[in-house]
Structure formats: structure tokens, C-alpha cells
Design an enzyme around this catalytic site. Structure first.
Site, short mmCIF file in Angstrom:
data_model
loop_
_atom_site.label_atom_id
_atom_site.label_comp_id
_atom_site.label_asym_id
_atom_site.label_seq_id
_atom_site.Cartn_x
_atom_site.Cartn_y
_atom_site.Cartn_z
N PRO A 148 0.83 -1.22 0.00
CA PRO A 148 0.00 0.00 0.00
C PRO A 148 0.87 1.27 0.00
O PRO A 148 0.51 2.27 -0.63
CB PRO A 148 -0.81 -0.15 1.30
N TYR A 149 2.01 1.22 0.69
CA TYR A 149 2.92 2.38 0.66
C TYR A 149 3.32 2.70 -0.78
O TYR A 149 3.25 3.86 -1.23
CB TYR A 149 4.17 2.07 1.50
N GLY A 150 3.72 1.66 -1.53
CA GLY A 150 4.14 1.85 -2.93
C GLY A 150 3.01 2.45 -3.77
O GLY A 150 3.25 3.32 -4.61
N SER A 152 0.66 4.40 -2.68
CA SER A 152 0.48 5.83 -2.32
C SER A 152 1.60 6.69 -2.93
O SER A 152 1.34 7.81 -3.38
CB SER A 152 0.43 6.00 -0.79
#
Ligand code: NAD
Length: 313
Positions: A148-150, A152
Site C-alpha cells: 500500500p505504501y508503494g 500511495s
């Protein structure tokens, strides 16, 4: 230049502010001290900057401040503020990532529309490649974020592209590859490894240690950011890797040499969102920016070790 640095109290942001001040620039730093890691570490990053007469610090959230007056006196934006960290980006925490990585970037880009900016530099990440089928990863390689970080970070990179194409905001996105050195975030592997060595504690290694990372020393990243500010082509994306791609297992003998203690390794299962490899092609940054990272891991880790010893003394 009149620079606005977001995330100025963080690891990379505070180093960038220092370099900009050394180069004679005026710097306004903004940071809201998110609680992802200890405020004391961020205050330590900021301390040497605060006494500088060309530095102003704003303790505010990008999502909560009126940006127009701030932007009116800015000609260059370095947007580094974000919620970092791959592993914490699952579950309920994702809303922190959407807020600090996507919403905050969109607000800054919106506020940049009417201002005659020289550059809007965005700190993107190797995480946008995810499980990339090609190695080395090129700017033109397929993008398959694996966390999910990637997702965002890629969303904000796309926003930079859109605001360039539609409104001419002079964006340049830089994909950083595993940055390390003094000031490194406490959730990152080298910081955790060196702290464990200091305390004689065991080191948790996720997976079998054959995963590779392209480690980039902080001074090389800062030089890359400044080169992109001078020579980066508008609307473009550049990889900033360190030319130090290493298997995680090869780091342990270096740790032993630096600290004089054999690391105690605890093998744990691979973490969700962790990719097996990162490896930057830096050809485009070399050709167009004159980027040339030159700090070997042994040397950079030694610098971080000295900082870790002072931090936890
Ligand atoms: P960091 O967490 O040390 O610094 C980020 C700073 O941003 C923090 O001090 C935080 O308080 C601040 N911040 C977050 N949201 C904010 C908001 N809404 N308003 C104001 N301040 C806010 O992280 P870092 O390692 O220095 O990373 C800097 C940038 O580089 C981030 O954008 C990150 O995604 C990117 N990046 C870092 C690495 C790395 O290896 N460190 C790799 C790839 C990309």
C-alpha cells in the site's frame, strides 16, 4: 533560491536543508512531527538548522495549513514529507498513507499552480516498481507496487505528472532506493541492525537473506536531489540508486567488522509487502543530471555506526 522543504525534520529532509543552507540558499522547512518514530530523533535532526539565520521552521501539517501565503515566497519546492515504511502500510494505517502521501501532495501541487516556480521536486520511491519483472529497474520499466505504501507513492508521482501536463507545474520525481547513513529512520534495516550490534541484541532478518537492495548513501541522494533541481527535465522521473546492490546476507560480515561483534541472527518469515529485489538503473540520472553516487556501503555504514553510537549513548 527560496526553498520550501517539506518533511524538514525527517531523515532526508534535514540533510537536504543543511546542504541547501551550506550552498547559500534560503530555506523554509515544514514538518508536523508525525508519530511514526520518536519526536526526539526529529528534534535532533532539526537542532543544528534552527540557529541558522537563513532557516525558518514551521511546525505544521501540510493538510492543515493555508499554503498560498507560504508558496508566494517560494521559488523551489522539495516535497519530502510522507508517511514512510512498507510494512506499516496495511490495514487501518492505510488512511495515514493516503492522507500524508496523496492528499498532502495534491494540496501542495494545487497551491503550486499559480506560482512561477523554478522546480517542484517530489521524493518518490523504488517501491513504485514493486515486483518488477526487469532488473535493473529502469524509469520505463513496468510499475507494479507490491505494498500500500508503494501505491500511495505512485499515486503522488502520477499527480506530479498530471499537474505538469495540465498546469505546467515544473515537477521532477525522483525514485530513491533504500537511503541510509546518519539520521536514518529507526524502522529501517541498517538502523535496526546497528542498534542491535550496539546493545548485543539479536537481529531479525525477514526471509533467507538472499534478497537484494540497492543501498544509497545519504550524501549521494542529496547530491542527486540538487542535480535534479539544476538539470532535471520537467515532468520527468529519475531513479536515484546508490550503485551498491547487495544481498542482505553480505551485510553481516561488514557489521561484524565495523562493530567488532559477530551479529546474532534470528531468521523470520518474509514480511508482506517486501519485494525480493531492488536494483536501480541510474543511466538516465547519470546522463541527464550528471548524478554519480560514490560512497561504498562499508564506508557509509561506518558513518551511520558512529551516529548510532552517539544517538543511543
Ligand atoms: P522521514 O519519516 O524521516 O521524514 C518524513 C517527514 O515528513 C517526517 O518528519 C514527518 O513528520 C513529516 N510529515 C509526514 N507527513 C506530514 C504532513 N502531512 N505535514 C508535514 N510533515 C509531514 O522519512 P525519510 O526516510 O526522510 O523519507 C523522506 C521522503 O523520501 C519520503 O517521501 C519517503 O517516502 C521518500 N523515500 C525515502 C526512502 C528511504 O530510504 N529513506 C526511500 C524511498 C523514498
Amino acid at each position: 533560491m527560496k526553498c520550501l522543504v517539506t518533511g524538514a525534520a525527517g531523515f532526508i529532509g534535514s540533510h537536504l536543508c543543511r546542504r541547501l543552507l551550506e550552498e547559500g540558499e534560503d530555506v523554509v522547512g515544514i514538518d508536523c512531527f508525525t508519530d511514526y518514530y520518536a519526536r526526539e530523533i526529529k528534534e535532533g535532526n532539526l537542532r543544528p538548522l534552527l540557529s541558522h539565520n537563513r532557516f525558518q521552521f514551521i511546525d505544521q501539517d501540510i493538510n492543515g495549513i493555508e499554503l498560498s501565503p507560504l508558496m508566494a515566497s517560494t521559488d523551489t519546492v522539495f516535497h519530502l514529507a510522507a508517511q514512510a515504511g512498507v510494512r506499516a502500510s496495511w490495514g487501518v494505517h492505510f488512511s495515514i498513507y493516503t492522507r500524508n502521501n496523496i492528499d498532502a501532495s495534491q494540496r501542495l501541487l494545487e497551491a503550486s499552480r499559480e506560482i512561477p516556480l523554478h522546480k517542484f521536486i517530489y521524493a518518490s520511491s523504488s517501491s513504485v516498481y514493486g515486483t518488477c519483472p526487469e532488473l535493473p529497474m529502469r524509469e520505463s520499466s513496468p510499475l507494479h507496487p507490491y505494498s500500500p505504501y508503494g501505491v500511495s507513492k505512485l499515486a503522488a508521482e502520477h499527480l506530479c505528472g498530471l499537474y505538469f501536463q495540465n498546469y505546467g507545474v515544473p515537477t521532477v520525481s525522483l525514485r530513491f532506493f533504500t537511503v541510509y547513513g546518519p539520521g536514518q529512520r529507526p524502522d529501517m534495516a541498517f538502523h535496526k541492525f546497528l542498534k542491535a550490534q550496539l546493545e548485543g541484541a539479536s537481529i531479525s532478518v525477514y526471509g533467507d537473506g538472499t534478497q537484494t537492495r540497492d543501498f544509497t548513501y545519504i550524501d549521494d541522494i542529496i547530491s542527486g536531489i540538487l542535480a535534479a533541481c539544476k538539470r532535471g527535465k520537467l515532468g520527468e522521473v529519475y531513479n536515484l540508486g546508490g550503485g551498491n546492490r547487495k544481498k542482505l546476507n553480505t551485510i553481516f560480515p561488514i557489521l561484524e567488522k565495523i562493530s567488532g561483534k559477530r551479529p546474532i541472527i534470528d531468521r523470520e518469515t518474509t514480511q508482506k509487502g517486501d519485494v525480493p529485489h531492488t536494483f536501480a538503473s541510474i543511466e538516465k540520472a547519470q546522463l541527464e543530471l550528471g548524478y554519480s553516487p560514490n560512497v561504498p556501503v562499508e564506508e557509509g555504514l561506518n558513518e551511520e555506526w558512529r551516529w548510532i553510537k552517539a544517538l543511543y549513548a
